[in-house]
Motif scaffolding. Structure first.
Motif, PDB file in Angstrom:
ATOM      1  N   UNK A   8       0.818  -1.212   0.000  1.00  0.00           N
ATOM      2  CA  UNK A   8       0.000   0.000   0.000  1.00  0.00           C
ATOM      3  C   UNK A   8       0.851   1.260   0.000  1.00  0.00           C
ATOM      4  N   UNK A   9       1.827   1.316   0.875  1.00  0.00           N
ATOM      5  CA  UNK A   9       2.662   2.519   1.011  1.00  0.00           C
ATOM      6  C   UNK A   9       3.778   2.493  -0.041  1.00  0.00           C
ATOM      7  N   UNK A  10       3.854   3.533  -0.849  1.00  0.00           N
ATOM      8  CA  UNK A  10       4.808   3.553  -1.962  1.00  0.00           C
ATOM      9  C   UNK A  10       6.260   3.492  -1.482  1.00  0.00           C
ATOM     10  N   UNK A  11       6.582   4.227  -0.426  1.00  0.00           N
ATOM     11  CA  UNK A  11       7.959   4.216   0.061  1.00  0.00           C
ATOM     12  C   UNK A  11       8.339   2.831   0.599  1.00  0.00           C
ATOM     13  N   UNK A  12       7.395   2.170   1.253  1.00  0.00           N
ATOM     14  CA  UNK A  12       7.660   0.815   1.735  1.00  0.00           C
ATOM     15  C   UNK A  12       7.858  -0.141   0.561  1.00  0.00           C
ATOM     16  N   UNK A  13       7.133   0.099  -0.519  1.00  0.00           N
ATOM     17  CA  UNK A  13       7.289  -0.727  -1.722  1.00  0.00           C
ATOM     18  C   UNK A  13       8.671  -0.534  -2.337  1.00  0.00           C
ATOM     19  N   UNK A  14       9.096   0.709  -2.452  1.00  0.00           N
ATOM     20  CA  UNK A  14      10.445   0.973  -2.967  1.00  0.00           C
ATOM     21  C   UNK A  14      11.497   0.318  -2.077  1.00  0.00           C
ATOM     22  N   UNK A  15      11.286   0.398  -0.783  1.00  0.00           N
ATOM     23  CA  UNK A  15      12.257  -0.172   0.161  1.00  0.00           C
ATOM     24  C   UNK A  15      12.313  -1.697   0.026  1.00  0.00           C
ATOM     25  N   UNK A  16      11.180  -2.319  -0.253  1.00  0.00           N
ATOM     26  CA  UNK A  16      11.162  -3.759  -0.456  1.00  0.00           C
ATOM     27  C   UNK A  16      12.066  -4.144  -1.618  1.00  0.00           C
ATOM     28  N   UNK A  17      12.018  -3.378  -2.694  1.00  0.00           N
ATOM     29  CA  UNK A  17      12.887  -3.658  -3.842  1.00  0.00           C
ATOM     30  C   UNK A  17      14.338  -3.310  -3.540  1.00  0.00           C
ATOM     31  N   UNK A  18      14.565  -2.300  -2.706  1.00  0.00           N
ATOM     32  CA  UNK A  18      15.936  -2.019  -2.250  1.00  0.00           C
ATOM     33  C   UNK A  18      16.529  -3.245  -1.565  1.00  0.00           C
ATOM     34  N   UNK A  19      15.752  -3.843  -0.687  1.00  0.00           N
ATOM     35  CA  UNK A  19      16.217  -5.016   0.056  1.00  0.00           C
ATOM     36  C   UNK A  19      16.517  -6.163  -0.898  1.00  0.00           C
ATOM     37  N   UNK A  20      15.649  -6.368  -1.896  1.00  0.00           N
ATOM     38  CA  UNK A  20      15.879  -7.451  -2.854  1.00  0.00           C
ATOM     39  C   UNK A  20      17.140  -7.233  -3.670  1.00  0.00           C
ATOM     40  N   UNK A  21      17.391  -5.980  -4.046  1.00  0.00           N
ATOM     41  CA  UNK A  21      18.620  -5.676  -4.788  1.00  0.00           C
ATOM     42  C   UNK A  21      19.849  -5.933  -3.928  1.00  0.00           C
ATOM     43  N   UNK A  22      19.761  -5.594  -2.654  1.00  0.00           N
ATOM     44  CA  UNK A  22      20.880  -5.845  -1.741  1.00  0.00           C
ATOM     45  C   UNK A  22      21.120  -7.331  -1.546  1.00  0.00           C
ATOM     46  N   UNK A  23      20.026  -8.097  -1.409  1.00  0.00           N
ATOM     47  CA  UNK A  23      20.133  -9.550  -1.260  1.00  0.00           C
ATOM     48  C   UNK A  23      20.834 -10.142  -2.476  1.00  0.00           C
ATOM     49  N   UNK A  24      20.465  -9.694  -3.659  1.00  0.00           N
ATOM     50  CA  UNK A  24      21.048 -10.243  -4.872  1.00  0.00           C
ATOM     51  C   UNK A  24      22.533  -9.923  -5.008  1.00  0.00           C
TER      52      UNK A  24
END
Length: 341
Positions: A323-339
């Motif tokens: 729902x929250x756009x900033x939280x959504x962006x942060x979720x993808x930040x985490x995935x990029x870091x994991x990769x």
């Protein structure tokens, strides 16, 4: 024919994004498009491979119904990201029209456009009738439609010379993917030697059977010499498991509303889903969303690695209905870091 499948892990396969351009409670489609564009630019900076948009109709939480237009909007605001459809529901359209639309997109943004195709209507039966004017054909002629569409790009695929041609379109090399949530498109993609994308995000129990069908039926083509599978997965990552599960309640409410035939935009997260769903509905959603990966960076890394090892996917397409756009962006930040670890 059997193929040796190279062992896959988080670090050696691409990550991509499927965006439904969600309409949130209190928001408008115009707001959704701004967030979609912001997410696409963010994804490009993070190094994601593709950014696909999905065709759905008469769904008040999805703004990507005019999919080709939105693809052009995203492609025009990015420079390297592959942009495409996940997918275009071909039975809703004349193949010539799709050839012209994607021929135009490929001409404007050469080497960056993907054409993912599905055979479902992407909506309910009444809306399908409004789209198609009749629904006597429920997608049974999808193979013939696909052959016609491919022939507009490569006329040699027509059994006899076709006086109707696609301009732009003819002669352009636009990657065509088949999308599916069962075995039908898996087998067809294999027989034609096309890449295949499976909807594990809402059909998890069919994932392994469909992949087996695709790989067993695969015949090398001038497109691919071996199978290539991309899997759609719901992934919601946050700094803690608790926060991620809180954010995931928006996704759960979305699917719950679908089950109840209740039309509503994407809802804000709630503290306790047990106050909203019944025990029966909870079990239904566990089945439908069973492949979802929700949690902290450590949890997501572990579960995603296990998923990749189990499926041997060649690429992961991530769906994050947050729902929250900033939280959504942060979720993808985490995935990029994991990769990148």
């Amino acid at each position: 024919m059997s193929y040796n499948i190279e062992k896959k892990n988080l670090n050696n396969i691409p990550f991509s994004i499927l965006d439904l351009s969600p309409i949130i409670k209190g928001g408008t489609p115009a707001d959704s498009y701004k967030r979609t564009l912001d997410l696409a630019k963010h994804a490009e900076k993070l190094g994601f491979n593709r950014f696909w948009l999905a065709e759905h109709h008469n769904m008040p939480f999805i703004a990507s119904s005019a999919t080709s237009i939105l693809i052009g909007h995203v492609a025009g605001a990015t420079t390297k990201l592959r942009v495409g459809s996940g997918g275009i529901m071909l039975p809703n359209h004349a193949p010539l029209l799709i050839a012209e639309q994607f021929g135009t997109l490929e001409s404007l943004y050469p080497g960056r456009i993907d054409l993912g195709l599905g055979r479902a209507p992407g909506t309910d039966q009444l809306t399908a009738r409004a789209l198609r004017r009749n629904i006597r054909n429920g997608g049974e002629d999808f193979p013939e439609q696909l052959q016609e569409l491919r022939g507009y790009f490569d006329p040699s695929l027509f059994n006899e010379k076709n006086p109707v041609r696609a301009f732009p379109g003819q002669g352009l090399d636009i990657p065509i993917w088949l999308l599916g949530s069962s075995g039908f498109s898996a087998e067809l993609a294999g027989q034609l030697g096309l890449p295949f994308s499976f909807a594990s995000h809402f059909s998890p129990n069919n994932t392994l059977p469909a992949l087996s069908i695709y790989r067993k039926s695969f015949k090398p083509s001038k497109v691919l010499d071996k199978p290539y599978v991309m899997l759609g997965v719901n992934i919601i990552a946050a700094d803690t498991d608790e926060e991620a599960h809180f954010l995931a309640t928006s996704l759960q409410q979305q699917f719950l509303n679908l089950i109840r035939h209740h039309e509503a935009p994407l809802q804000p997260p709630v503290e306790n889903m047990d106050e909203i769903w019944t025990d029966y509905e909870k079990e239904l959603l566990k089945q439908q969303l069973g492949a979802s990966i929700i949690g902290s960076p450590e949890t997501v890394q572990r579960k995603l690695q296990n998923f990749i090892e189990e499926t041997q996917a060649d690429e992961i397409m991530i769906i994050s209905q947050i729902f929250d756009h900033e939280a959504r962006l942060h979720s993808y930040d985490i995935l990029a870091e994991i990769k990148s670890e």
